[in-house]
Design a protein around this motif. Structure first.
Motif, PDB file in Angstrom:
ATOM      1  N   CYS A   1      56.983  -7.302  85.067  1.00  0.00           N
ATOM      2  CA  CYS A   1      55.825  -7.908  84.982  1.00  0.00           C
ATOM      3  C   CYS A   1      55.187  -7.538  83.543  1.00  0.00           C
ATOM      4  CB  CYS A   1      55.184  -7.614  86.180  1.00  0.00           C
ATOM      5  SG  CYS A   1      55.689  -8.736  87.470  1.00  0.00           S
ATOM      6  N   LEU A   2      55.045  -6.072  83.441  1.00  0.00           N
ATOM      7  CA  LEU A   2      54.547  -5.604  82.304  1.00  0.00           C
ATOM      8  C   LEU A   2      55.117  -5.787  80.789  1.00  0.00           C
ATOM      9  CD1 LEU A   2      52.388  -3.500  81.403  1.00  0.00           C
ATOM     10  CD2 LEU A   2      54.190  -1.670  81.523  1.00  0.00           C
ATOM     11  N   GLY A   3      56.437  -6.122  80.936  1.00  0.00           N
ATOM     12  CA  GLY A   3      57.160  -6.554  79.760  1.00  0.00           C
ATOM     13  C   GLY A   3      56.699  -8.043  79.363  1.00  0.00           C
ATOM     14  N   ALA A   4      56.665  -8.702  80.422  1.00  0.00           N
ATOM     15  CA  ALA A   4      56.291 -10.008  80.299  1.00  0.00           C
ATOM     16  C   ALA A   4      54.743 -10.221  79.702  1.00  0.00           C
ATOM     17  CB  ALA A   4      56.334 -10.997  81.689  1.00  0.00           C
ATOM     18  N   VAL A   5      53.953  -9.470  80.346  1.00  0.00           N
ATOM     19  CA  VAL A   5      52.430  -9.240  79.909  1.00  0.00           C
ATOM     20  C   VAL A   5      52.395  -9.004  78.351  1.00  0.00           C
ATOM     21  CG1 VAL A   5      50.073  -8.578  80.413  1.00  0.00           C
ATOM     22  CG2 VAL A   5      51.472  -9.280  82.331  1.00  0.00           C
ATOM     23  N   LEU A   6      52.861  -7.826  78.255  1.00  0.00           N
ATOM     24  CA  LEU A   6      53.199  -7.206  77.089  1.00  0.00           C
ATOM     25  C   LEU A   6      53.583  -8.193  75.764  1.00  0.00           C
ATOM     26  CD1 LEU A   6      52.662  -4.713  75.127  1.00  0.00           C
ATOM     27  CD2 LEU A   6      54.900  -4.061  75.807  1.00  0.00           C
ATOM     28  N   LEU A   7      54.514  -8.810  76.111  1.00  0.00           N
ATOM     29  CA  LEU A   7      55.106  -9.712  75.295  1.00  0.00           C
ATOM     30  C   LEU A   7      54.189 -10.994  74.841  1.00  0.00           C
ATOM     31  CD1 LEU A   7      57.486 -10.508  73.395  1.00  0.00           C
ATOM     32  CD2 LEU A   7      58.641 -12.037  75.524  1.00  0.00           C
ATOM     33  N   PHE A  26      59.212  -1.448  73.567  1.00  0.00           N
ATOM     34  CA  PHE A  26      59.111  -1.343  75.112  1.00  0.00           C
ATOM     35  C   PHE A  26      60.075  -0.872  75.857  1.00  0.00           C
ATOM     36  CE2 PHE A  26      59.129  -3.888  79.153  1.00  0.00           C
ATOM     37  CZ  PHE A  26      58.095  -3.262  79.832  1.00  0.00           C
ATOM     38  N   ILE A  27      61.420  -1.273  75.704  1.00  0.00           N
ATOM     39  CA  ILE A  27      62.550  -1.008  76.473  1.00  0.00           C
ATOM     40  C   ILE A  27      62.940   0.280  76.156  1.00  0.00           C
ATOM     41  CG2 ILE A  27      65.240  -1.468  76.520  1.00  0.00           C
ATOM     42  CD1 ILE A  27      64.488  -4.287  75.738  1.00  0.00           C
ATOM     43  N   VAL A  69      60.223  -1.361  93.250  1.00  0.00           N
ATOM     44  CA  VAL A  69      58.700  -1.704  92.765  1.00  0.00           C
ATOM     45  C   VAL A  69      58.594  -1.419  91.139  1.00  0.00           C
ATOM     46  CG1 VAL A  69      56.355  -0.778  92.929  1.00  0.00           C
ATOM     47  CG2 VAL A  69      57.879  -1.408  95.346  1.00  0.00           C
ATOM     48  N   ILE A  70      59.081  -0.245  90.817  1.00  0.00           N
ATOM     49  CA  ILE A  70      59.175   0.204  89.463  1.00  0.00           C
ATOM     50  C   ILE A  70      59.633  -0.866  88.502  1.00  0.00           C
ATOM     51  CG2 ILE A  70      59.878   1.727  87.734  1.00  0.00           C
ATOM     52  CD1 ILE A  70      59.268   4.135  89.686  1.00  0.00           C
ATOM     53  N   LEU A  71      60.962  -1.468  88.891  1.00  0.00           N
ATOM     54  CA  LEU A  71      61.720  -2.393  87.970  1.00  0.00           C
ATOM     55  C   LEU A  71      60.873  -3.609  87.824  1.00  0.00           C
ATOM     56  CD1 LEU A  71      65.355  -1.897  89.035  1.00  0.00           C
ATOM     57  CD2 LEU A  71      64.238  -1.361  86.871  1.00  0.00           C
ATOM     58  N   VAL A  72      60.091  -4.185  89.093  1.00  0.00           N
ATOM     59  CA  VAL A  72      59.509  -5.359  89.197  1.00  0.00           C
ATOM     60  C   VAL A  72      58.152  -5.157  88.370  1.00  0.00           C
ATOM     61  CG1 VAL A  72      57.935  -6.840  90.606  1.00  0.00           C
ATOM     62  CG2 VAL A  72      60.316  -6.227  91.216  1.00  0.00           C
ATOM     63  N   SER A  73      57.549  -3.969  88.473  1.00  0.00           N
ATOM     64  CA  SER A  73      56.451  -3.678  87.462  1.00  0.00           C
ATOM     65  C   SER A  73      56.725  -3.641  86.072  1.00  0.00           C
ATOM     66  CB  SER A  73      55.928  -2.316  87.998  1.00  0.00           C
ATOM     67  OG  SER A  73      55.278  -2.213  89.200  1.00  0.00           O
ATOM     68  N   PHE A  74      58.079  -3.149  85.601  1.00  0.00           N
ATOM     69  CA  PHE A  74      58.202  -3.124  84.461  1.00  0.00           C
ATOM     70  C   PHE A  74      58.458  -4.538  83.822  1.00  0.00           C
ATOM     71  CE2 PHE A  74      60.034   1.720  84.331  1.00  0.00           C
ATOM     72  CZ  PHE A  74      58.721   1.758  83.604  1.00  0.00           C
TER      73      PHE A  74
END
Length: 476
Positions: free
Chosen positions: A25-31, A177-178, A18-23
């Motif tokens: 998705c968050l990375g894509a949105v942030l980008l 972000f990473i 769940v955390i990895l998927v959230s990261f």
């Protein structure tokens, strides 16, 4: 060997997934958001630059018609350094007149004839266009341009977003972000692991307790937990262990009592038979001992019958045949059966001359057994010249029956044990050798089968009274 994962590993892996998927998705949105913000900010900057440059170029053309290019070239290079963009000045035919130091991937523009079609995309006001510039780039880039006139002809100045600047910005954002994600992930792993271990600890403790119960160890006592669900489960397991311990004690007691009740008559029978076989008992006394043997055999028969009846009731095999009948029917029939014993003790029967008819909705045969066992018990303990009284009352859909006998009564300790299997009072053991101690237990089981209740109360030296309720109509 089973390859099933433990709850700890499953919960941990699910949380990490769940955390990895959230990261991700968050990375894509942030980008997307950062790119959108960068493009908007860059567009605003370039629009201002184009406006300022076109004004400067127009004034230079008018003031220095012959040498304006050198001055403009310096100005374009200055703007290119400050805005990280490439600036290109076209004439009306789409030919390049001036440019800043173009990036390597934009040098190919000199080899292309962009023509008027490309220039026509930009108007007299500052215009933003996403274009691949005649397929020089593999994807569209942001360009900002404007057409203007200075010394007569029409010109077009465009600013091309630096791909290196865009890539550098995106790369910086992703690096930040990473790094942040890795730090958060490490902290999350530690927190989730510790939380999971703590969360699953009660389950492991309960699992160990269940294994102990399975091995017959019922002395476990799980502690209270902070979590309501675990606490409820622990309480249920504690109650289960307590019940199983009680049942185990009852089972051991039952086996011991049955063994004792069977062993006593069988020992007597065996001893008397052996005595007759080896002539220890004289022939003239054999008839006497044969009567004793017959009595013991009947006692064994009653014991086995009573145990079978209890087993049928408790297993649910015995289903009541409900009918409506008067409560006096089984009482009168049973009193007739005990007529001789009643006369021997000169017992006074009271309370049967009631004018009101009290009905029961029950199994006639089973209620006969209840009345028989209770009256047999009452006759056994009633004092000579004493009494047995009956009283009835209706409470809703129930008829309550009271059977009281005068006599010595029961102590408080005896009252709590009278319905236990194989229990006999000291007086019963001395006066009645034929009873097996199951009569009242069967009574309670039959009444419970009908949905009723039974209680007993007594005053030492005065009386003992049994009160039980049975349905008087069909309420199903």
């Amino acid at each position: 060997m089973s390859n099933r994962r433990s709850l700890l590993s499953k919960y941990f892996l699910i949380c990490m997934a769940v955390i990895l998927v959230s990261f991700i998705c968050l990375g894509a949105v942030l980008l997307l958001i950062s790119s959108y913000y960068f493009n908007n900010s860059n567009r605003s900057t370039l629009e201002g630059s184009i406006t300022g440059l076109t004004t400067y170029i127009s004034e230079s053309m008018l003031e220095e018609p012959m040498s304006w290019k050198a001055d403009v070239q310096d100005k374009i290079s200055e703007y290119a350094d400050n805005t990280s963009a490439d600036y290109i000045l076209f004439n009306s035919s789409g030919e390049i007149i001036l440019s800043s130091d173009l990036a390597d991937d934009l040098e190919e523009i000199y080899e292309h004839d962009l023509g008027t079609d490309f220039i026509s995309q930009y108007g007299e006001t500052v215009t933003s266009v996403n274009t691949d510039i005649d397929q020089i780039f593999s994807s569209a880039v942001l360009t900002v341009g404007k057409t203007f006139s200075g010394n007569g002809p029409t010109y077009c100045l465009i600013a091309v977003t630096s791909r290196e600047a865009t890539n550098s910005y995106t790369r910086d954002i992703m690096e930040i972000f990473i790094i942040s994600a890795v730090i958060v992930l490490i902290i999350s792993v530690i927190i989730i692991y510790l939380t999971t271990v703590k969360l699953t600890a009660p389950i492991k403790e309960m699992s160990d307790a269940a294994k102990k119960i399975g091995r017959g160890d019922f002395d476990i006592q799980l502690p209270e937990y902070d979590e309501a669900e675990f606490n409820d489960l622990a309480s249920a397991m504690n109650e289960m262990a307590s019940s199983l311990k009680s049942y185990d004690t009852m089972r051991n007691s039952f086996v011991a009592n049955v063994s004792h009740e069977l062993r006593t008559p069988m020992t007597s029978i065996g001893g008397f038979v052996d005595g007759m076989l080896d002539k220890t008992i004289p022939p003239e006394e054999e008839q006497h001992y044969l009567k004793i043997i017959s009595s013991e055999v009947h006692r064994l028969t009653r014991l086995v019958r009573s145990m079978l009846n209890l087993a049928k009731i408790e297993s649910g095999e015995l289903k009541p045949n409900f009918t409506s009948f008067s409560v006096l029917d089984p009482i009168v029939d049973t009193l007739v059966t005990f007529e001789k014993r009643l006369e021997e003790k000169n017992i006074d029967i009271r309370g049967l001359d009631t004018e009101k008819r009290y009905n029961l909705w029950a199994d006639n045969d089973l209620i006969h057994q209840v009345i028989y066992n209770l009256l047999e018990n009452a006759i056994k303990f009633v004092n000579k010249d004493g009494y047995i009284s009956f009283r009835f009352e209706e409470v809703g859909y129930l008829t309550v029956i009271y059977i009281r006998n005068s006599g010595e009564g029961l102590s408080q300790e005896e009252l709590s044990l009278v319905f236990d299997r194989f229990y006999k009072t000291d007086k019963s053991r001395s006066e009645d050798a034929t009873g097996v101690g199951l009569g009242l237990n069967i009574v309670r089981s039959i009444i419970k089968l009908h949905g009723g209740k039974i209680q007993v109360r007594s005053v030492v030296g005065e009386y003992t009274e049994f009160m039980f309720s049975l349905p008087n109509k069909d309420v199903s």
